[in-house]
Enzyme design. Structure first.
Site, PDB file in Angstrom:
ATOM      1  N   ARG A  48      -2.480  16.677  -8.958  1.00  0.00           N
ATOM      2  CA  ARG A  48      -3.473  15.683  -9.324  1.00  0.00           C
ATOM      3  C   ARG A  48      -4.875  16.051 -10.091  1.00  0.00           C
ATOM      4  O   ARG A  48      -5.158  15.280 -11.195  1.00  0.00           O
ATOM      5  CB  ARG A  48      -3.941  14.706  -7.979  1.00  0.00           C
ATOM      6  CG  ARG A  48      -2.610  13.970  -7.572  1.00  0.00           C
ATOM      7  CD  ARG A  48      -2.927  13.097  -6.357  1.00  0.00           C
ATOM      8  NE  ARG A  48      -3.916  11.871  -6.902  1.00  0.00           N
ATOM      9  CZ  ARG A  48      -5.265  11.909  -6.561  1.00  0.00           C
ATOM     10  NH1 ARG A  48      -5.783  12.801  -5.842  1.00  0.00           N
ATOM     11  NH2 ARG A  48      -5.804  10.860  -6.916  1.00  0.00           N
ATOM     12  N   PRO A  50       0.751  -1.375   0.094  1.00  0.00           N
ATOM     13  CA  PRO A  50      -0.037   0.086   0.040  1.00  0.00           C
ATOM     14  C   PRO A  50       0.855   1.209  -0.018  1.00  0.00           C
ATOM     15  O   PRO A  50       1.803   1.411   0.568  1.00  0.00           O
ATOM     16  CB  PRO A  50      -0.716  -0.026   1.150  1.00  0.00           C
ATOM     17  CG  PRO A  50       0.117  -0.848   2.272  1.00  0.00           C
ATOM     18  CD  PRO A  50       0.918  -1.997   1.231  1.00  0.00           C
ATOM     19  N   GLY A  51       0.556   2.154  -0.815  1.00  0.00           N
ATOM     20  CA  GLY A  51       1.222   3.671  -0.534  1.00  0.00           C
ATOM     21  C   GLY A  51       0.019   4.408  -0.284  1.00  0.00           C
ATOM     22  O   GLY A  51       0.162   4.849   0.654  1.00  0.00           O
ATOM     23  N   ARG A  52      -0.737   4.860  -1.013  1.00  0.00           N
ATOM     24  CA  ARG A  52      -1.808   5.974  -0.964  1.00  0.00           C
ATOM     25  C   ARG A  52      -2.703   5.441   0.449  1.00  0.00           C
ATOM     26  O   ARG A  52      -2.880   6.456   1.270  1.00  0.00           O
ATOM     27  CB  ARG A  52      -2.918   5.868  -2.020  1.00  0.00           C
ATOM     28  CG  ARG A  52      -3.927   6.990  -1.915  1.00  0.00           C
ATOM     29  CD  ARG A  52      -5.036   6.564  -3.130  1.00  0.00           C
ATOM     30  NE  ARG A  52      -4.284   6.423  -4.556  1.00  0.00           N
ATOM     31  CZ  ARG A  52      -4.250   7.425  -5.185  1.00  0.00           C
ATOM     32  NH1 ARG A  52      -4.229   8.263  -5.164  1.00  0.00           N
ATOM     33  NH2 ARG A  52      -3.594   6.825  -6.323  1.00  0.00           N
ATOM     34  N   CYS A  86       0.329  29.444 -13.348  1.00  0.00           N
ATOM     35  CA  CYS A  86      -0.045  30.053 -14.651  1.00  0.00           C
ATOM     36  C   CYS A  86      -0.472  29.090 -15.661  1.00  0.00           C
ATOM     37  O   CYS A  86       0.164  28.911 -16.621  1.00  0.00           O
ATOM     38  CB  CYS A  86       1.116  31.067 -15.147  1.00  0.00           C
ATOM     39  SG  CYS A  86       1.601  32.335 -14.108  1.00  0.00           S
TER      40      CYS A  86
HETATM   41  C1  LIG Z   1       2.652   2.533  -7.137  1.00  0.00           C
HETATM   42  C2  LIG Z   1       2.621   1.098  -6.606  1.00  0.00           C
HETATM   43  C3  LIG Z   1       2.074   0.833  -5.405  1.00  0.00           C
HETATM   44  C4  LIG Z   1       1.335   1.775  -4.459  1.00  0.00           C
HETATM   45  O1  LIG Z   1       0.249   2.052  -5.129  1.00  0.00           O
HETATM   46  P1  LIG Z   1      -0.734   2.655  -4.116  1.00  0.00           P
HETATM   47  O2  LIG Z   1      -1.897   2.994  -5.137  1.00  0.00           O
HETATM   48  O3  LIG Z   1      -0.202   3.919  -3.578  1.00  0.00           O
HETATM   49  O4  LIG Z   1      -1.146   2.058  -3.025  1.00  0.00           O
HETATM   50  C5  LIG Z   1       2.492  -0.639  -5.175  1.00  0.00           C
HETATM   51  N1  LIG Z   1       3.478  -1.391  -5.886  1.00  0.00           N
HETATM   52  C6  LIG Z   1       3.775  -1.021  -7.129  1.00  0.00           C
HETATM   53  C7  LIG Z   1       4.489  -1.837  -7.804  1.00  0.00           C
HETATM   54  C8  LIG Z   1       3.597   0.347  -7.464  1.00  0.00           C
HETATM   55  O5  LIG Z   1       3.890   0.823  -8.761  1.00  0.00           O
END
Ligand SMILES: *Cc1c(COP(=O)(O)O)cnc(C)c1O
Length: 446
Positions: free
Chosen positions: A344, A302-304, A375
């Site tokens: 975004r 997970p990132g987001r 701008c």
């Molecule tokens: C971007 C990415 C993630 C994380 O994605 P999220 O939407 O931020 O959870 C995980 N694995 C890989 C390989 C990615 O490129």
């Protein structure tokens, strides 16, 4: 007009500690947003430590209680600073990185290489060499060029490098076209359906310097549905079973990637972490049983979903412009940030909620469009939102700003990148200072 505070704030989108105080100011992590703005300036990115740690723990707990062997890898590209990386380290998360720059940041936070996976669709020779020399835990190989490069470099370094193969399962996660990654027509991953992924497995299995520990797929982001994960797991496990027969693959590790959504808008809640965990863990267990494969270690990325809700962007109101004709009524209210700190909306048409952080519930409601200061006509942060009337000097908060805002920020118009503070129990700690003109000029050759 009496407005229910809840309605104007939509607390589920904000950090878990969010309150409104007796002065009608937004409060994050026990810190009054108006005081934060006065102390650190705006635009300001505020991260709530309780929400951040809560998400890390929820991922570990929800996946951990449903599956015997799980590791959670935070995808650094969503937003990374040394201060944030320290928190992830304390919470025991592994990491995904996509560049040596991200390596440099997490190393500065004390991360060691074993728990780190190196991703990306075009890792260069220098990047691969340095990552291997540093002892990177896994490299997720994305294409044939990388397989050949990694093989050569591992041989040169006398190393047997553990690698994952990133396959493209051809599953559409129904998100924005620009953030869809696991379909056939994508630059990411080696397609299963064309037979190329099988050829990649054969090549890696034949290499004395690469050790194929498992398969990886990542479908895109944000994914508001569970079914794409289940389908991708079915496709990947069927492929793994075939590769076990044909090339002796033992899939000891499997990653369904990241992509878990966060709530951006009042009417669009995201699945809970428990729901994602149940869908993924049940599907992995069912497919392993169906194909009689041992349960692989599950690597979740997970990132987001780790940083999104924890981050709130604070802006100060400046100019406004009202258009009132029979055909068009619109009021633009300009903020002191915009696409340089959050691109975004401009690139994905992403939509956000907002709050009047300096007077959350007071004043007559007015429909406004929150514009940035850069701008480009496309520099609009929130189109047509009802907020208590805004005057110059007022403070606006945009929630769900923790992921892919600061990370994608630029110096467009020679803007200075904003400061980032971490709030907790009424204390605010600067974890990245605002850029200065000296920073802007540092790389100029005069
Ligand atoms: C971007 C990415 C993630 C994380 O994605 P999220 O939407 O931020 O959870 C995980 N694995 C890989 C390989 C990615 O490129």
């Amino acid at each position: 007009m009496a407005i229910p505070r809840q309605a104007l704030l939509n607390l589920s989108i904000f950090p878990t500690t969010t309150l409104v105080n007796e002065r009608d100011h937004l409060v994050l992590g026990g810190c009054d947003a108006v005081e934060l703005a006065a102390r650190f300036g705006t635009p300001l990115y505020v991260f709530d430590e309780a929400t951040l740690r809560g998400q890390c723990r929820a991922f570990k707990a929800e996946f951990g209680q449903r599956y015997p062997d799980v590791s959670i890898h935070y995808a650094c590209k969503a937003t990374i600073t040394v201060g944030l990386a320290r928190i992830f380290k304390e919470e025991g998360l592994g990491l995904d990185v996509v560049s040596l720059g991200e390596f440099a940041i997490v190393r500065a936070a004390g991360y060691t290489p074993e728990g780190i996976v190196f991703h990306g669709n075009n890792k260069g020779p220098d990047e691969l060499r340095q990552a291997m020399a540093w002892g990177i835990g896994r490299i997720a190989l994305d294409n044939f060029h990388e397989i050949a490069l990694a093989e050569g470099i591992a041989a040169e370094l006398g190393r047997r490098q553990p690698v994952l193969l990133r396959v493209s399962p051809n599953v559409d996660p129904h998100t924005h076209e620009k953030t869809t990654t696991g379909v056939l027509d994508s630059k990411f991953g080696i397609p299963i359906t064309t037979g190329q992924a099988a050829e990649a497995v054969r090549l890696i299995q034949a290499s004395p310097h690469l050790e194929l520990t498992g398969l990886h797929c990542h479908l895109g982001s944000p994914i508001f549905e569970l079914e794409p994960y289940q389908t991708a797991i079915e496709v990947t496990f069927a492929f793994a079973a075939e590769m076990a027969r044909r090339h002796g693959l033992q899939m000891r590790e499997f990653s369904p990637g990241g992509g878990m959504a966060v709530q951006y808008l009042g009417p669009s809640p995201a699945p809970t972490i428990a729901q994602y965990a149940r869908a993924v863990c049940d599907a992995v267990k069912a497919e392993a049983a169906r194909w009689k494969l041992p349960l692989p270690r599950l690597m979740v990325e997970p990132g987001r979903a780790i940083v999104g809700q924890a981050g709130v962007a604070l802006y100060t109101v400046g100019a406004s412009k009202e258009i009132d004709t029979p055909q068009l009524q619109r009021k633009y209210v300009a903020l002191d940030g915009g696409m340089a700190d959050n691109i975004r909306p401009a690139i994905y048409g992403s939509r956000y909620e907002a709050a009047a952080a300096s007077h959350v519930t007071s004043g007559p409601l007015e429909k406004v469009t929150l514009a940035g200061k850069y701008c480009e006509s496309g520099d609009i942060l929130v189109k047509d939102i009802e907020l208590p009337r805004l005057a110059p000097g007022d403070l606006v908060a945009i929630p769900a700003s923790g992921a892919y805002c600061i990370a994608m920020s630029s110096n467009y118009n020679a803007a200075l990148k904003p400061a980032i503070v971490l709030v907790r129990d009424g204390q605010a700690r600067l974890i990245r200072r605002r850029e200065t003109f000296e920073d802007l000029l540092r790389c100029e050759v005069v």
